[in-house]
Design a protein around this motif. Structure first.
Motif, PDB file in Angstrom:
ATOM      1  N   ARG A   1      -8.052   6.239   0.369  1.00  0.00           N
ATOM      2  CA  ARG A   1      -7.472   5.133   0.921  1.00  0.00           C
ATOM      3  C   ARG A   1      -8.388   4.259   1.907  1.00  0.00           C
ATOM      4  O   ARG A   1      -8.285   3.340   2.079  1.00  0.00           O
ATOM      5  N   ASP A   2      -9.715   4.948   2.432  1.00  0.00           N
ATOM      6  CA  ASP A   2     -10.537   4.369   3.219  1.00  0.00           C
ATOM      7  C   ASP A   2     -11.888   3.831   2.535  1.00  0.00           C
ATOM      8  O   ASP A   2     -12.959   3.463   3.052  1.00  0.00           O
ATOM      9  N   SER A   3     -11.809   3.663   1.188  1.00  0.00           N
ATOM     10  CA  SER A   3     -12.727   3.218   0.446  1.00  0.00           C
ATOM     11  C   SER A   3     -13.005   1.689   0.061  1.00  0.00           C
ATOM     12  O   SER A   3     -14.003   1.231  -0.085  1.00  0.00           O
ATOM     13  N   GLY A   4     -11.715   1.190   0.490  1.00  0.00           N
ATOM     14  CA  GLY A   4     -11.789  -0.321   0.148  1.00  0.00           C
ATOM     15  C   GLY A   4     -11.343  -0.731  -1.113  1.00  0.00           C
ATOM     16  O   GLY A   4     -10.946  -1.983  -1.320  1.00  0.00           O
ATOM     17  N   TYR A   5     -11.096   0.091  -1.973  1.00  0.00           N
ATOM     18  CA  TYR A   5     -10.536  -0.020  -3.287  1.00  0.00           C
ATOM     19  C   TYR A   5      -9.259  -0.681  -3.286  1.00  0.00           C
ATOM     20  O   TYR A   5      -8.952  -1.791  -3.729  1.00  0.00           O
ATOM     21  N   PHE A   6      -8.395  -0.259  -2.323  1.00  0.00           N
ATOM     22  CA  PHE A   6      -7.005  -0.564  -2.322  1.00  0.00           C
ATOM     23  C   PHE A   6      -6.828  -2.142  -1.827  1.00  0.00           C
ATOM     24  O   PHE A   6      -6.082  -3.055  -2.407  1.00  0.00           O
ATOM     25  N   GLU A   7      -7.649  -2.324  -0.930  1.00  0.00           N
ATOM     26  CA  GLU A   7      -7.793  -3.885  -0.482  1.00  0.00           C
ATOM     27  C   GLU A   7      -8.219  -4.827  -1.531  1.00  0.00           C
ATOM     28  O   GLU A   7      -7.651  -5.838  -1.374  1.00  0.00           O
ATOM     29  N   SER A   8      -9.378  -4.283  -2.291  1.00  0.00           N
ATOM     30  CA  SER A   8      -9.665  -5.106  -3.456  1.00  0.00           C
ATOM     31  C   SER A   8      -8.368  -5.352  -4.433  1.00  0.00           C
ATOM     32  O   SER A   8      -8.394  -6.545  -4.881  1.00  0.00           O
ATOM     33  N   VAL A   9      -7.509  -4.530  -4.670  1.00  0.00           N
ATOM     34  CA  VAL A   9      -6.520  -4.600  -5.296  1.00  0.00           C
ATOM     35  C   VAL A   9      -5.662  -5.661  -4.999  1.00  0.00           C
ATOM     36  O   VAL A   9      -5.167  -6.626  -5.698  1.00  0.00           O
ATOM     37  N   LEU A  10      -5.262  -5.613  -3.541  1.00  0.00           N
ATOM     38  CA  LEU A  10      -4.369  -6.572  -2.955  1.00  0.00           C
ATOM     39  C   LEU A  10      -4.961  -7.846  -3.136  1.00  0.00           C
ATOM     40  O   LEU A  10      -4.198  -8.833  -3.122  1.00  0.00           O
ATOM     41  N   GLN A  11      -6.269  -8.052  -2.825  1.00  0.00           N
ATOM     42  CA  GLN A  11      -6.881  -9.429  -2.787  1.00  0.00           C
ATOM     43  C   GLN A  11      -6.849 -10.083  -4.251  1.00  0.00           C
ATOM     44  O   GLN A  11      -6.749 -11.198  -4.281  1.00  0.00           O
TER      45      GLN A  11
ATOM     46  N   MET B   1      12.660   2.591 -15.667  1.00  0.00           N
ATOM     47  CA  MET B   1      12.377   3.507 -14.400  1.00  0.00           C
ATOM     48  C   MET B   1      10.889   3.516 -14.136  1.00  0.00           C
ATOM     49  O   MET B   1      10.010   3.413 -14.905  1.00  0.00           O
ATOM     50  N   LYS B   2      10.648   3.812 -12.773  1.00  0.00           N
ATOM     51  CA  LYS B   2       9.128   4.200 -12.294  1.00  0.00           C
ATOM     52  C   LYS B   2       8.398   2.796 -12.350  1.00  0.00           C
ATOM     53  O   LYS B   2       7.243   2.958 -12.663  1.00  0.00           O
ATOM     54  N   VAL B   3       9.013   1.834 -12.194  1.00  0.00           N
ATOM     55  CA  VAL B   3       8.417   0.481 -11.942  1.00  0.00           C
ATOM     56  C   VAL B   3       8.986  -0.118 -10.720  1.00  0.00           C
ATOM     57  O   VAL B   3       9.981  -0.190 -10.390  1.00  0.00           O
ATOM     58  N   TYR B   4       8.027  -0.512  -9.925  1.00  0.00           N
ATOM     59  CA  TYR B   4       8.381  -0.600  -8.583  1.00  0.00           C
ATOM     60  C   TYR B   4       7.783  -2.088  -8.092  1.00  0.00           C
ATOM     61  O   TYR B   4       6.544  -2.668  -8.356  1.00  0.00           O
ATOM     62  N   LEU B   5       8.790  -2.980  -7.595  1.00  0.00           N
ATOM     63  CA  LEU B   5       8.342  -4.259  -7.096  1.00  0.00           C
ATOM     64  C   LEU B   5       7.765  -3.966  -5.617  1.00  0.00           C
ATOM     65  O   LEU B   5       8.517  -3.693  -4.663  1.00  0.00           O
ATOM     66  N   ILE B   6       6.682  -4.514  -5.386  1.00  0.00           N
ATOM     67  CA  ILE B   6       5.838  -4.078  -4.130  1.00  0.00           C
ATOM     68  C   ILE B   6       5.875  -5.572  -3.466  1.00  0.00           C
ATOM     69  O   ILE B   6       5.244  -6.473  -3.613  1.00  0.00           O
ATOM     70  N   ASN B   7       6.331  -5.673  -2.344  1.00  0.00           N
ATOM     71  CA  ASN B   7       6.617  -7.019  -1.540  1.00  0.00           C
ATOM     72  C   ASN B   7       5.528  -7.098  -0.100  1.00  0.00           C
ATOM     73  O   ASN B   7       5.132  -8.184   0.069  1.00  0.00           O
ATOM     74  N   THR B   8       5.370  -5.951   0.431  1.00  0.00           N
ATOM     75  CA  THR B   8       4.508  -5.817   1.565  1.00  0.00           C
ATOM     76  C   THR B   8       3.421  -4.744   1.450  1.00  0.00           C
ATOM     77  O   THR B   8       3.379  -4.026   0.684  1.00  0.00           O
ATOM     78  N   GLU B   9       2.331  -5.018   2.284  1.00  0.00           N
ATOM     79  CA  GLU B   9       1.330  -3.928   2.110  1.00  0.00           C
ATOM     80  C   GLU B   9       1.668  -2.646   2.847  1.00  0.00           C
ATOM     81  O   GLU B   9       1.113  -1.679   2.231  1.00  0.00           O
ATOM     82  N   GLU B  10       2.726  -2.682   3.727  1.00  0.00           N
ATOM     83  CA  GLU B  10       3.279  -1.189   3.984  1.00  0.00           C
ATOM     84  C   GLU B  10       3.822  -0.582   2.672  1.00  0.00           C
ATOM     85  O   GLU B  10       3.579   0.693   2.434  1.00  0.00           O
ATOM     86  N   GLU B  11       4.721  -1.447   2.026  1.00  0.00           N
ATOM     87  CA  GLU B  11       5.032  -0.628   0.586  1.00  0.00           C
ATOM     88  C   GLU B  11       4.076  -0.227  -0.087  1.00  0.00           C
ATOM     89  O   GLU B  11       3.923   0.918  -0.751  1.00  0.00           O
ATOM     90  N   PHE B  12       2.905  -1.208  -0.453  1.00  0.00           N
ATOM     91  CA  PHE B  12       1.715  -0.778  -1.101  1.00  0.00           C
ATOM     92  C   PHE B  12       0.974   0.306  -0.938  1.00  0.00           C
ATOM     93  O   PHE B  12       0.900   1.504  -1.729  1.00  0.00           O
ATOM     94  N   PHE B  13       0.868   0.459   0.426  1.00  0.00           N
ATOM     95  CA  PHE B  13      -0.019   1.748   0.830  1.00  0.00           C
ATOM     96  C   PHE B  13       0.984   3.240   0.608  1.00  0.00           C
ATOM     97  O   PHE B  13       0.604   4.152   0.354  1.00  0.00           O
ATOM     98  N   GLU B  14       2.257   2.814   0.977  1.00  0.00           N
ATOM     99  CA  GLU B  14       3.086   4.105   0.914  1.00  0.00           C
ATOM    100  C   GLU B  14       3.370   4.409  -0.564  1.00  0.00           C
ATOM    101  O   GLU B  14       3.113   5.947  -0.927  1.00  0.00           O
ATOM    102  N   LYS B  15       3.233   3.636  -1.483  1.00  0.00           N
ATOM    103  CA  LYS B  15       3.394   3.876  -3.155  1.00  0.00           C
ATOM    104  C   LYS B  15       2.081   4.368  -3.456  1.00  0.00           C
ATOM    105  O   LYS B  15       2.282   5.541  -4.227  1.00  0.00           O
ATOM    106  N   VAL B  16       1.230   4.007  -3.053  1.00  0.00           N
ATOM    107  CA  VAL B  16      -0.059   4.474  -3.854  1.00  0.00           C
ATOM    108  C   VAL B  16      -0.346   5.959  -3.091  1.00  0.00           C
ATOM    109  O   VAL B  16      -1.104   6.865  -3.887  1.00  0.00           O
ATOM    110  N   ASP B  17       0.040   6.192  -2.225  1.00  0.00           N
ATOM    111  CA  ASP B  17      -0.344   7.509  -1.512  1.00  0.00           C
ATOM    112  C   ASP B  17       0.795   8.724  -2.102  1.00  0.00           C
ATOM    113  O   ASP B  17       0.210   9.525  -2.367  1.00  0.00           O
ATOM    114  N   GLU B  18       1.973   7.872  -2.359  1.00  0.00           N
ATOM    115  CA  GLU B  18       2.840   8.785  -3.051  1.00  0.00           C
ATOM    116  C   GLU B  18       2.461   9.141  -4.566  1.00  0.00           C
ATOM    117  O   GLU B  18       2.789  10.276  -5.081  1.00  0.00           O
ATOM    118  N   LEU B  19       1.693   8.369  -5.175  1.00  0.00           N
ATOM    119  CA  LEU B  19       1.408   8.503  -6.507  1.00  0.00           C
ATOM    120  C   LEU B  19      -0.042   9.281  -6.730  1.00  0.00           C
ATOM    121  O   LEU B  19      -0.588   9.178  -7.922  1.00  0.00           O
TER     122      LEU B  19
END
Length: 288
Positions: free
Chosen positions: A121-131, A148-166
């Motif tokens: 989470r704190d590596s900067g990797y996910f921020e690079s994906v978002l960018q 199924m198991k395909v997610y439309l991500i609209n916000t950064e909050e949704e993004f970080f929740e999903k990557v943490d879940e996965l």
């Protein structure tokens, strides 16, 4: 008379899986081939001798890759080959093969392996994906069917929740093709040929799958759509495939994914074509 086994997963209680097997069985009977439908667990993988009463070939409508490999190693031609099933069953692995063959597809980033009890989470990797991809984007688990198991991500909050879940799950980040929102094309390929296709669309979901409420109708493909679909099936080695095409910004075809055990009932209802007939004709010609 030749015989074939048609195998589906017996733990899936939805009638559509047995229905798929029955459609294939009807096709076999039309071509004077004796079909036997098995649930995957009805064939025991044991190693105390030769498998008895082997068929001439197997149509494998499941993702039990170990069973498919067991049957292949017993000397039975299996369609699709278990390596193809495994590649298509893991979308991350599939996109590696599609990219290798330079198949047009959404910009895709395969998530690194992260063990469930750890985080990057704190590596900067996910921020690079978002960018790189921006929002909205698609997050898609490696293993999933029928949209199924395909997610439309609209916000950064949704993004970080999903990557943490996965954490601990194979998944990919993918560009969202807004020009194809709620619409796609399913193209069925056998060997080198397009045998049937349908246009799918939904007014209520970003996915066009009929299982998720989408509707379908016949479509006449362009030569370019056909060419891209056939190339995609070949890229993963599939002799029987359902290729899903998206509509790019200028309506150019973009491959969403390739299905190695594509269901054929909806296609049959829309087009009147039981592609199982062409599939078994193809198999009979191949095995001689």
């Amino acid at each position: 008379m030749k015989t074939c086994w048609i195998i589906y997963n017996g733990s899936l209680v939805n009638d559509k899986f047995l229905d798929q097997a029955r459609l294939m069985a009807e096709a076999a009977q039309q071509l004077n081939v004796q079909p036997i439908i098995y649930k995957n667990y009805e064939i025991m993988m044991k190693f105390d001798g030769e498998l008895q009463n082997k068929p001439d070939f197997v149509i494998f409508l499941d993702k039990d890759i170990l069973l498919a490999t067991y049957l292949k190693n017993s000397g039975i031609p299996v369609f699709n080959d278990p390596e193809v099933i495994e590649t298509c069953d893991n979308k991350a692995k599939q996109y590696i093969q599609l990219a290798k063959a330079r198949i047009p597809m959404p910009m895709t980033i395969i998530a690194p392996k992260v063990y469930p009890n750890f985080t990057i989470r704190d590596s900067g990797y996910f921020e690079s994906v978002l960018q790189t991809l921006g929002l909205p984007m698609i997050i898609k688990e490696g293993h999933g069917s029928f949209g199924m198991k395909v997610y439309l991500i609209n916000t950064e909050e949704e993004f970080f929740e999903k990557v943490d879940e996965l954490r601990g799950v194979d998944f990919v980040f993918q560009q969202f093709i807004d020009s194809s929102r709620g619409r796609d094309i399913r193209v069925n390929i056998i060997g080198d040929d397009v045998v049937a296709s349908m246009y799918r669309h939904s007014e209520t979901d970003f996915r066009a799958n009929i299982t998720n409420g989408g509707k379908a109708e016949k479509i006449v493909l362009t030569d370019h759509q056909k060419e891209v679909a056939i190339r995609a099936a070949k890229a993963v080695g599939a002799e029987f495939a359902g290729v899903d095409l998206l509509f790019g910004p200028d309506e150019e075809p973009i491959v969403c994914e390739v299905n190695a055990a594509a269901h054929i009932r909806n296609l049959y209802n829309i087009t009147g074509v039981n592609v199982g007939v062409q599939f078994i004709e193809y198999i009979l010609k191949k095995i001689g």
